[in-house]
Design an enzyme around this catalytic site. Structure first.
Site, PDB file in Angstrom:
ATOM      1  N   GLU A  68     -28.318  26.536   8.109  1.00  0.00           N
ATOM      2  CA  GLU A  68     -29.758  26.258   8.257  1.00  0.00           C
ATOM      3  C   GLU A  68     -30.515  27.486   8.752  1.00  0.00           C
ATOM      4  O   GLU A  68     -31.637  27.749   8.314  1.00  0.00           O
ATOM      5  CB  GLU A  68     -29.959  25.070   9.203  1.00  0.00           C
ATOM      6  CG  GLU A  68     -29.558  23.746   8.551  1.00  0.00           C
ATOM      7  CD  GLU A  68     -29.600  22.571   9.502  1.00  0.00           C
ATOM      8  OE1 GLU A  68     -30.398  21.638   9.270  1.00  0.00           O
ATOM      9  OE2 GLU A  68     -28.833  22.577  10.482  1.00  0.00           O
ATOM     10  N   GLU A  81     -22.851  18.132   7.957  1.00  0.00           N
ATOM     11  CA  GLU A  81     -23.277  17.172   8.990  1.00  0.00           C
ATOM     12  C   GLU A  81     -22.987  15.710   8.637  1.00  0.00           C
ATOM     13  O   GLU A  81     -22.700  14.911   9.534  1.00  0.00           O
ATOM     14  CB  GLU A  81     -24.775  17.335   9.277  1.00  0.00           C
ATOM     15  CG  GLU A  81     -25.122  18.531  10.131  1.00  0.00           C
ATOM     16  CD  GLU A  81     -25.320  19.810   9.327  1.00  0.00           C
ATOM     17  OE1 GLU A  81     -25.846  20.780   9.895  1.00  0.00           O
ATOM     18  OE2 GLU A  81     -24.953  19.834   8.132  1.00  0.00           O
ATOM     19  N   GLY A  94     -25.684  24.382  11.357  1.00  0.00           N
ATOM     20  CA  GLY A  94     -26.802  25.154  11.895  1.00  0.00           C
ATOM     21  C   GLY A  94     -26.771  26.602  11.461  1.00  0.00           C
ATOM     22  O   GLY A  94     -27.839  27.236  11.341  1.00  0.00           O
ATOM     23  N   ALA A  98     -23.631  24.212  15.020  1.00  0.00           N
ATOM     24  CA  ALA A  98     -24.019  23.917  16.397  1.00  0.00           C
ATOM     25  C   ALA A  98     -22.761  23.742  17.238  1.00  0.00           C
ATOM     26  O   ALA A  98     -21.651  23.593  16.711  1.00  0.00           O
ATOM     27  CB  ALA A  98     -24.872  22.657  16.435  1.00  0.00           C
TER      28      ALA A  98
END
Length: 733
Positions: free
Chosen positions: A124, A144, A121, A73
């Protein structure tokens, strides 16, 4: 073209024939890497809707046009998002889950082609597809927890169902970046191929899925169903892991254990319910101070790296270096240079010192072999990068010389003026000094523009920080070359201007001054250590002084007292004000130098591995008791305030005096140089968290009793009155 955006395109015809395979390509314009910013996520949602509306598709490949796949992200958006509150975060999570679930539910097989880093992200997103193929050089992971949060876009749900709970806990709680071979071994990816074969491998998987050889629907069902673990297996997987991870992470870093709890709570649930559990924990952590500070730390690190990159781009390369002064420090510098590929001459005037330096380097290389980081052959090859010498014979071919002789201005001056006559007019000279003024050392040099400080922290191989000190006459080329060399050594250089103690030691000694005053007023130094360790420091001030060495502390304290007599007189030596000697001076005079002679505030005994372990010492306790002028009990809060306020105020002064260029660099220097608790973000972010008005009020109360060391600056008072912060709200730092 199915979809065209600023960062994402979707086109048919990847198979080169029938056009029934779509390729979603991520290529964020004007950026070197792909991130999943809010704008990119919005485009991804639009792209997925376009794909769902397209007729005749039989497969989708998700890939990247950049060297990395997606690095995660956009962390620059995090602070602004966190400050908007939990409801905004929850809506963001639901939006992303909706997009990712739509990819997972597409009516045909899907595959991600991971060509480079796939982190956070990005990882993911790859987990949403049925299959993953990975380039041999790529890495994948969910880091994270290192930012104080848990994966919030489905990582805690999908990864355990793909690679098993045990492996997922290791990946997520550890925040590791995992190589392609490791990812293949646990089943995170389905194939590992050379980068040039990635597209072909992705197409092959889709063809096999469409042909019935691979069952993509079964894959999906497994990802969206409860974990296949019975009650006993769940207890074994989760309870044991929670205890182990809690011990490793410590009490100040809740995210790794929280991640395990999220996986555990969601284990018996289907996808949507498990994602809701994940989202709730993400919001809880994101709204806490630890996540805010660790995200800030990441941003600060990016600031420091960008500044270092700018310097390095301007620099002449350092192809060959030299270190003057062997021994432990010189050997450590030589090891660090040689291990990173820059050949180095190691010069001393004594064979014994040369042997000690080589022994230190060999020992450090041998540890790398023991850990499996190097083979014996690689160690032998790297050792050839260190060339010991007793003469200046080959110094004409050296690009940069690090002077690392004894911390004595006369000795350093003699060595620097001598070596200047043995090198070329372009050679950079850098002094590894912790306290001596660079301006002073430059006085007798013919080319002061080629001279700067290069302060390594001990032990060299472990401590990431190098202070590059610019003197009044230091040229830009000297600073740039020294920064570039530090980066080539694997260090984090921060450029500071010259003053007594530079940045880190100038800030550290008021902390020691707070400690000395506490002890003088009757505080138990062992209790002070425990309080500050609970606060988050890796070691308390008495223990840290033992590691630094009492002789070093007294010398540096004298330098600081001379430079800043109003605030720092007598902190480490004789107070000079009729009030007697500090505890540090008393230790020094009683030959209690710390770890170097196994006695200081504590005594030291070797453990089975030969490492010094501190133990209580009644002789030290008696000496410190003799320093105390009164007997007084202090609360934990009082101890913390009296230790932290002078350190934080001196950091403020360094920023105001232009010793350091930005709050980010100041905070990172303290974290990398003296172990300031990372979860607190640094001294200036610590003040921000308290609020400048509250900090100034606390400092004023202490200054009334304890003097100028605790007095706020006028500029800090102005900032407090105006409601300012060192890090503006929502700025992304």
């Amino acid at each position: 073209m199915i979809y065209q955006g600023n960062a994402i395109t979707v086109a048919r015809g990847l198979d080169g024939g029938g056009g029934d395979i779509a390729m979603l390509t991520i290529d964020l314009k004007d950026e070197s890497v792909n991130t999943l910013s809010s704008a990119v996520v919005e485009e991804l949602g639009q792209a997925v809707e376009a794909i769902r509306s397209e007729r005749g598709l039989k497969g989708l490949v998700i890939g990247s046009a950049k060297e990395a796949f997606i690095v995660g992200a956009d962390i620059t958006e995090f602070h602004g998002m966190f400050e908007q509150g939990g409801e905004v975060l929850q809506r963001m999570l639901e939006t992303v889950h909706g997009i990712f679930n739509a990819i997972e539910d597409l009516p045909f097989p899907t595959v991600t082609a991971i060509n480079g880093l796939a982190l956070g992200g990005g990882c993911e997103l790859s987990l949403t597809t049925d299959f993953r193929v990975m380039a041999e050089s790529a890495k994948i992971g969910l880091p994270e927890t290192k930012l104080g949060i848990v994966p919030g876009w489905g990582g805690c749900v999908r990864l355990p169902r793909i690679i098993g709970a045990d492996n997922a806990i290791e990946w997520i709680a550890g925040g590791t970046e995992n190589r392609a071979d490791a990812a293949l071994k646990v089943g995170a990816v389905d194939a590992v191929v050379p980068a040039e074969e990635l597209e072909a491998a992705a197409l092959d998987i889709l063809n096999r899925a469409n042909g019935g050889e691979l069952d993509h629907r079964a894959r999906r069902d497994e990802k969206t169903s409860p974990l296949k673990l019975d009650a006993i297996e769940q207890m074994m997987a989760f309870e044991t892991a929670k205890g182990y991870v809690a011990g490793k992470a410590g009490p100040h870093y809740p995210a790794p254990v929280e991640a395990i709890k999220v996986i555990q709570k969601g284990a018996g649930e289907r996808r949507d319910r498990a994602q809701a559990i994940e989202g709730k924990s993400f919001v809880k952590l994101a709204m806490g101070d630890v996540a805010f500070n660790l995200v800030g730390l990441f941003m600060n690190d990016q600031v420091v790296k960008k500044k270092g990159s700018r310097y390095a781009r301007q620099a002449r390369p350092v192809n060959r270096a030299a270190v003057l002064g062997a021994g432990i420090m010189g050997g450590g510098i030589a090891y660090q240079s040689a291990s990173r590929g820059t050949p180095i001459l190691m010069k001393d005037i004594k064979n014994d010192a040369i042997e000690l330096g080589l022994k230190e380097a060999r020992k450090l290389f041998a540890k790398q072999v023991e850990r499996g980081k190097l083979t014996t052959a690689q160690m032998a090859e790297k050792l050839t990068n260190i060339r010991p010498t007793l003469s200046y014979g080959d110094f004409g071919g050296v690009d940069l010389v690090v002077e690392a002789v004894v911390e004595n201005p006369k000795v350093k001056d003699a060595v620097l003026t001598e070596v200047e006559g043995q090198v070329t007019e372009d050679t950079i000279l850098a002094s590894n000094t912790s306290t001596i003024s660079i301006n002073r050392l430059a006085e007798n040099l013919k080319r002061p523009e080629n001279f700067c400080g290069m302060h390594f922290f001990n032990p060299v191989h472990r401590m990431p920080l190098v202070e590059v000190i610019r003197g009044e006459k230091t040229g830009d080329a000297a600073v740039a070359a020294t920064v570039a060399y530090a980066r080539a050594m694997g260090k984090t250089p921060i450029v500071v201007n010259d003053c007594p103690g530079f940045l880190v030691n100038r800030v550290l000694f008021p902390y020691f001054g707070g400690f000395s005053q506490l002890v003088e007023q009757g505080a138990d130094f062992q209790r002070v250590d425990k309080v500050m360790e609970r606060f988050g420091w890796p070691m308390g001030p008495a223990y840290l002084l033992d590691v630094v060495g009492m002789d070093t502390a007294v010398h540096a304290g004298e330098v600081m007292a001379e430079g800043f007599p109003e605030r720092m007189a007598g902190m480490a030596g004789d107070r000079g004000d009729g009030k007697g000697k500090s505890a540090i001076q008393v230790m020094f005079e009683n030959d209690r130098l710390g770890q170097k002679n196994a006695k200081g505030f504590y005594a030291y005994e070797e453990d089975r591995k030969g490492k010094p372990q501190k133990v209580r010492d009644e002789a030290a306790i008696a000496l410190v008791r003799g320093v105390a002028k009164e007997s007084r009990e202090f609360s934990d809060e009082e101890i913390i305030a009296r230790m932290m306020v002078p350190l934080c105020l001196e950091t403020v002064r360094c920023l105001e005096d232009d010793i350091v260029g930005s709050p980010a660099e100041a905070d990172m220097a303290l974290i990398y140089g003296i172990g300031f608790p990372p979860f607190r973000g640094g001294a200036l972010r610590y003040i921000d968290a308290m609020g400048l008005s509250a900090f100034v009020e606390q400092a004023d109360r202490l200054a009334e009793e304890l003097g100028p060391l605790y007095a706020p600056t006028e500029r800090l008072r102005e900032m407090a009155a105006a409601g300012e912060r060192f890090y503006p709200a929502g700025s992304g730092d």
